[in-house]
Design a protein around this motif. Structure first.
Motif, PDB file in Angstrom:
ATOM      1  N   THR A 131       0.827  -1.204   0.000  1.00  0.00           N
ATOM      2  CA  THR A 131       0.000   0.000   0.000  1.00  0.00           C
ATOM      3  C   THR A 131       0.862   1.254   0.000  1.00  0.00           C
ATOM      4  O   THR A 131       0.561   2.236  -0.705  1.00  0.00           O
ATOM      5  N   ASP A 134       2.117   1.746  -3.359  1.00  0.00           N
ATOM      6  CA  ASP A 134       1.027   2.212  -4.214  1.00  0.00           C
ATOM      7  C   ASP A 134       0.793   3.711  -4.072  1.00  0.00           C
ATOM      8  O   ASP A 134       0.386   4.388  -5.031  1.00  0.00           O
ATOM      9  N   ALA A 135       1.030   4.251  -2.874  1.00  0.00           N
ATOM     10  CA  ALA A 135       0.824   5.681  -2.648  1.00  0.00           C
ATOM     11  C   ALA A 135       1.731   6.531  -3.536  1.00  0.00           C
ATOM     12  O   ALA A 135       1.389   7.673  -3.888  1.00  0.00           O
ATOM     13  N   ALA A 137       2.315   6.088  -6.566  1.00  0.00           N
ATOM     14  CA  ALA A 137       1.729   6.226  -7.902  1.00  0.00           C
ATOM     15  C   ALA A 137       0.910   7.508  -8.010  1.00  0.00           C
ATOM     16  O   ALA A 137       0.823   8.103  -9.091  1.00  0.00           O
ATOM     17  N   VAL A 138       0.306   7.945  -6.888  1.00  0.00           N
ATOM     18  CA  VAL A 138      -0.509   9.157  -6.906  1.00  0.00           C
ATOM     19  C   VAL A 138       0.210  10.346  -6.272  1.00  0.00           C
ATOM     20  O   VAL A 138      -0.146  11.496  -6.532  1.00  0.00           O
ATOM     21  N   ARG A 139       1.208  10.064  -5.438  1.00  0.00           N
ATOM     22  CA  ARG A 139       2.020  11.128  -4.830  1.00  0.00           C
ATOM     23  C   ARG A 139       3.499  10.780  -5.051  1.00  0.00           C
ATOM     24  O   ARG A 139       4.194  10.345  -4.122  1.00  0.00           O
ATOM     25  N   PRO A 140       4.007  10.939  -6.274  1.00  0.00           N
ATOM     26  CA  PRO A 140       5.342  10.431  -6.593  1.00  0.00           C
ATOM     27  C   PRO A 140       6.474  11.080  -5.810  1.00  0.00           C
ATOM     28  O   PRO A 140       7.544  10.486  -5.673  1.00  0.00           O
ATOM     29  N   THR A 166      -5.636  10.371   2.245  1.00  0.00           N
ATOM     30  CA  THR A 166      -5.202  10.534   0.854  1.00  0.00           C
ATOM     31  C   THR A 166      -6.101   9.715  -0.062  1.00  0.00           C
ATOM     32  O   THR A 166      -7.065   9.084   0.386  1.00  0.00           O
ATOM     33  N   GLU A 167      -5.726   9.709  -1.334  1.00  0.00           N
ATOM     34  CA  GLU A 167      -6.482   8.935  -2.311  1.00  0.00           C
ATOM     35  C   GLU A 167      -6.325   7.433  -2.104  1.00  0.00           C
ATOM     36  O   GLU A 167      -7.104   6.635  -2.654  1.00  0.00           O
ATOM     37  N   VAL A 168      -5.337   7.029  -1.306  1.00  0.00           N
ATOM     38  CA  VAL A 168      -5.043   5.613  -1.091  1.00  0.00           C
ATOM     39  C   VAL A 168      -5.586   5.188   0.275  1.00  0.00           C
ATOM     40  O   VAL A 168      -5.147   5.728   1.302  1.00  0.00           O
TER      41      VAL A 168
END
Length: 365
Positions: A131, A134-135, A137-140, A166-168
């Motif tokens: 996870t 994965d975060a 990917a949206v907050r590089p 967050t989005e995750v």
């Protein structure tokens, strides 16, 4: 690609005399599992294998431990062992690892984990680490710390406060980092449900950390670039030996996380709901030992009569440690040192070792 580095350079002085300068705690066979007793380092490697292939797992340790690490981890790739010539705190260890990983894979995402934790169950750890990856990917450009769900108002850990989600799912912005609190503050943190223990484990892009070091420690960033620019082998080893000892000694928390925390949404925290043990003292290690009906945590040839709450360990297969009427004490026997102290004074073992070194030199370190 996703990579991970196990930080395994500490000497574990609070577990003296079992842990020594030439045989640190992360290499001792002290953790009991279904497949027998093994080291904290081996457990950390197996834990990461639930997420990553062996060729994307790195180990950063002191140069003097290199041969022991290779022996302990036969799956570790020949070029995945990072050897620090001297200890320069975590910013430089993490920076060196990030520089070498980024050199091998410029787009690398990197998890930084410790070699002195016991974490169960492994499946839940693997899910949270995935996870955290994965975060990115949206907050590089994020710096993700793993926060342990607290089970008590512990005063020996730092805390991180959850902020906005967050989005995750399972990942929030980190609102604040707090140093080790007093008891009343820790109880308030626990009651609020907003705080997690700061595990000291992180996930980020390798280049993100290098960029942060370039912003806040430019001399360190320059030194790391010099090291990586040298050809692998004797040339790089020579530059590493010349440059690394000159780098400013500072922790990654002060060098990277604290400056980043001033930027809203830059630092994130992923909830890690596991049984977590930071094996940094004899009372902590006792949780990995067998206990009898009187609460004595024991290993090796030991006998306790009419005693309770003791931690008793012997690594000498021909020496029996026997206690009568002793309560709440630590008794550790090795071939050349015997330690005895109240459990309540176990945190003073590091101080005791300094006194031993002052009186008898480093032969017992």
């Amino acid at each position: 690609m996703r990579h991970a580095v196990i930080m395994a350079g500490g000497s574990g002085t609070r577990l003296w005399p079992l842990s020594r300068a030439e045989r640190p705690k992360q290499l001792l066979d002290v953790v009991a599992g279904a497949d027998g007793v093994h080291s904290l380092l081996a457990e950390a490697f197996v834990r990461l294998r639930a997420v990553l292939p062996a060729d994307r797992i790195w180990v950063c340790t002191a140069a003097r431990y290199g041969d022991q690490v290779r022996a302990a981890l036969p799956e570790l790739g020949a070029d995945r062992l990072i050897l620090e010539p001297v200890a320069r705190d975590t910013a430089n260890a993490v920076g060196l690892a990030a520089a070498l990983v980024a050199h091998a894979d410029p787009d690398a995402e990197l998890a930084v984990v410790s070699a002195d934790h016991v974490i169960r169950p492994v499946e839940r750890f693997a899910a949270t680490l995935t996870t955290a990856f994965d975060a990115l990917a949206v907050r590089p450009d994020a710096l993700v710390t793993l926060g342990i769900t607290p089970t008590s108002p512990a005063t020996g850990f730092g805390y991180v406060q959850r902020g906005a989600p967050t989005e995750v799912p399972g990942v929030a912005e980190a609102a604040a980092f707090r140093e080790k609190p007093d008891r009343a503050t820790a109880e308030a943190y626990l009651a609020s449900g907003e705080y997690l223990w700061n595990s000291g484990m992180f996930v980020w892009r390798a280049q993100t950390v290098l960029d942060a070091l370039a912003d806040h420690l430019p001399a360190t960033a320059d030194g790391l670039r010099r090291i990586v620019a040298a050809a692998p082998g004797t040339d790089r080893d020579a530059v590493l030996a010349e440059v690394f000892p000159t780098l400013q000694k500072i922790s990654v928390d002060y060098a990277v996380l604290e400056p980043a925390a001033s930027e809203p949404g830059r630092v994130l925290v992923a909830d890690l709901d596991v049984d977590w043990l930071d094996v940094g003292s004899w009372p902590a290690l006792a949780h990995t030992l067998d206990r009898d009906d009187a609460g004595n945590a024991v290993r090796g040839l030991t006998v306790v009569l009419d005693g309770s709450g003791n931690i008793v360990l012997s690594d000498d297969p021909s020496h029996v440690v026997a206690l009568v009427g002793v309560h709440d004490s630590v008794v550790v026997h090795t071939a050349d040192v015997t330690l005895v102290c109240p459990v309540t004074d176990a945190e003073r073992v590091k101080q005791l070792l300094a006194a031993v070194e002052e009186r008898h030199g480093s032969r017992y370190s």
